[in-house]
Design a protein around this motif. Sequence first.
Motif, mmCIF file in Angstrom:
data_model
loop_
_atom_site.group_PDB
_atom_site.id
_atom_site.type_symbol
_atom_site.label_atom_id
_atom_site.label_comp_id
_atom_site.label_asym_id
_atom_site.label_seq_id
_atom_site.Cartn_x
_atom_site.Cartn_y
_atom_site.Cartn_z
ATOM 1 N N GLU A 197 -3.707 -2.450 0.122
ATOM 2 C CA GLU A 197 -3.352 -2.218 -1.282
ATOM 3 C C GLU A 197 -4.465 -1.426 -1.949
ATOM 4 O OE1 GLU A 197 -2.160 -4.773 -5.301
ATOM 5 O OE2 GLU A 197 -2.185 -5.732 -3.325
ATOM 6 N N GLN A 198 -4.089 -0.411 -2.749
ATOM 7 C CA GLN A 198 -5.093 0.496 -3.294
ATOM 8 C C GLN A 198 -4.810 0.824 -4.751
ATOM 9 O OE1 GLN A 198 -5.280 4.330 -1.400
ATOM 10 N NE2 GLN A 198 -7.263 4.856 -2.290
ATOM 11 N N GLY A 199 -5.849 0.715 -5.553
ATOM 12 C CA GLY A 199 -5.801 1.185 -6.924
ATOM 13 C C GLY A 199 -6.836 2.284 -7.090
ATOM 14 N N ILE A 200 -6.521 3.291 -7.875
ATOM 15 C CA ILE A 200 -7.425 4.427 -8.081
ATOM 16 C C ILE A 200 -7.906 4.409 -9.525
ATOM 17 C CG2 ILE A 200 -7.661 6.930 -8.019
ATOM 18 C CD1 ILE A 200 -5.384 7.005 -5.975
ATOM 19 N N ARG A 248 1.929 7.115 -2.125
ATOM 20 C CA ARG A 248 0.648 7.490 -1.541
ATOM 21 C C ARG A 248 0.601 8.926 -1.018
ATOM 22 N NH1 ARG A 248 -1.657 4.052 1.679
ATOM 23 N NH2 ARG A 248 -2.668 5.568 3.015
ATOM 24 N N GLY A 294 0.780 -1.233 0.000
ATOM 25 C CA GLY A 294 0.000 0.000 0.000
ATOM 26 C C GLY A 294 0.809 1.279 0.000
ATOM 27 N N GLN A 302 0.369 3.457 -5.083
ATOM 28 C CA GLN A 302 -0.978 3.288 -5.624
ATOM 29 C C GLN A 302 -0.926 3.282 -7.150
ATOM 30 O OE1 GLN A 302 -2.293 6.948 -3.918
ATOM 31 N NE2 GLN A 302 -3.134 5.997 -2.082
ATOM 32 N N ARG A 303 -1.724 2.426 -7.754
ATOM 33 C CA ARG A 303 -1.839 2.396 -9.214
ATOM 34 C C ARG A 303 -3.048 3.236 -9.625
ATOM 35 N NH1 ARG A 303 -0.951 -3.581 -11.517
ATOM 36 N NH2 ARG A 303 -2.964 -3.971 -10.553
#
Length: 731
Positions: A723-726, A675, A423, A426-427
Amino acid sequence: MKTLSQRNCLGRRLLSAGLVLCALLAGAGCDGGSSSDGLRWEAPPDEAMPAAFEHEENVPAFARAWTMPRGFVGFTQRWNKRNADYVQKSLASCREECLQEFTRVLGACPGSKVSKGAAVGAKAALRKCMSLGERRRLGDYLVYRDFRDLPRDLKWVNGGRQPELGSPEARKGGILRLSLQRSFPGTLCPFGPNSNNSTRRYLYDDIDLPLVRIHPATGELIPGTADRWALSPDGRTVYYHIDSKARFSNGAPLTTRDFVTSLYVRTSEFSAEPFYGDFYLGKFSRITIYGNNVLAVTLPEPRPPAAFYAVLPASCTRFYAEFGPDYASRYLWRPAPTTGAYRVAPEGVIMGRQMMLERVPDWWARDRRYTRYSCNVDRLVYSYIAEQSKARELFRIGQLDVFSARDADFWYEGLEIEPVHKGYIQRVHFSNIWPRNSFGFHLNCSRPPFDNRDVRLGLQHALNIQEVIDTVFRGDYVRMGSYFMGFGPYTNDKIKARPYSPELARACFARAGYTEDGGDGILSRPDGTRLQVVVSSRIDPLYANCMNLLREDAAACGLDLRFEQMDDTVFFSRIREKNYTAGIFSWGFSPIMPDPSLFFLSRFAYNPDGTPTKGTSNVTATASPELDAAIMACQGAETRAEAIAAHHRVQELIHEEACWVPGWTTSYYRFAQWRWLRWPNEKRSRFCPPRYFDPLDSHLYWIDVEEQERTLRAKADGEAFPEQGIDVPLP
């Protein structure tokens, strides 16, 4: 919470780390520093320049007070004579052209292609004659008037009703570290020899504020350096009132003098920049200066939106005090001032390795609507890194803040890394609305076999581009349709690329005479002429992979598809000279609407003797009377509705000519970020307006210093975030 001094300390540590990083990246063989004293050169005061109109009469008092770069004295008279000669010469040429075209009309069979082409040519020449006649009636091109001479019935607009840009939550400060897969520029000059390099947009084009600009969310006009503007009743003259607060990044106020200076230096023989002479003489009929804060620009014909197309560049007069015959060498490493929020930081320039921009202290537009929440980062550090794999590794270890990941391999496998899983990174998948480059296979219609439309149509069906999209790009890309894709309402979305079909391809080739099977599946004519096409491109492994796929499927259609690659300079030289058969490349476009004239008018295809015209942008040698007439309708459109209809018709005719095989493109931009890079999350400004190709061009982001410290601390302690995708969809 960290104190201000602690935050500044963190910023200094990050900057130092960036400088050390770039030194390590360069390796041996570079000179290692910004040794040119031009980077730190300061312009002399206004008093050091000569008076502009000291001995001239009939010049308003405001202009007599001007000082200008050496060599300017007498420029107004010289330029007005140059304009008069241009108009007179153009009129004579137009009249001769009119006579020739009318003669062709009378001598051709009614309804024939020659007759239609001559009629269109005659109409175009007559229209240009009328425009030039009106321009001659106007008289001088560059005129100075007292402010009291300004028309009193002007209706001023200020573009102030559009939605705000950015977020009130944005905070100033921090350093953004980026990589560029480009060559280090050979000059910092914004115009002149070698200035048209890939770095210029980061230093000037995307930074400078023009007189007016396009709101990236609504497409409407909003203020730039002009705080209001007005249009004459005939729709040809735009009046701009310059914001009294407008300043260059060196502190010099922006006035009408700087637009005259720009005309002088950019069209001078010393700048060795032939483009601007054609730009000023061809695009505008007159520039009138009304005092220090108002200028009026007259277009040859009405062209909506006139306020956008009448915009002129400005050049800081004080900066060009030493402009002269040695401009290219004297100004080689002198960063030109801009009206934008950033300027080149001399201490951050490492030759061959790094370019750094710093935010202008007390920027004049910092509290202005549409700009107050933008340009938040204190410094932008661009490192020149040729290999994307190296850039990804530096990004992975936290030495870069953002990594472009448009290629499928980097987006998928390339980002299967621990910082993403934990995390820290970020994608981001950003859907956008932006004019797409005309990427595809351009066909030279002046050369066999593509002088035959049936062969061109056959190639359209013989290239299995969808297979390339599905295999090489994993289905993430889309097929181009119109040559001018991404222009909103000006794009004809009904136009679709012709599908891959061996049956349809062979039928087209048969109509062109390729009816014999050569024994290896490749078609030929009865005289033995083999159906073979050589496709050229610049050196790029990606193109080679794509062509390997295309060649096999083309063979099933009876076509022998060959491929050659060459150096960029050699390739584009051959394209411009029309010394090629088929080429993979694209033209880049900008809003608001496309300009098809340069790429498809017949007069840019062939000389009067029928030989291909070299050096023009009509590299496909397309010559169609119907297309010429449609392009003329685009140029003569006086309303938005007329312009949209005319552009749709142009795109239909380009499709019918089959001179270009649509390639592949994306409807998005993909990148990864640490991030601590934050974006707006407002109701009317989600992340970034869609009218940007790369969201970073918006400058609406900011560095969250507290989040940066928190992330680095968690990383050091082995802690993780989700884990984060935008995913940013179109609004």
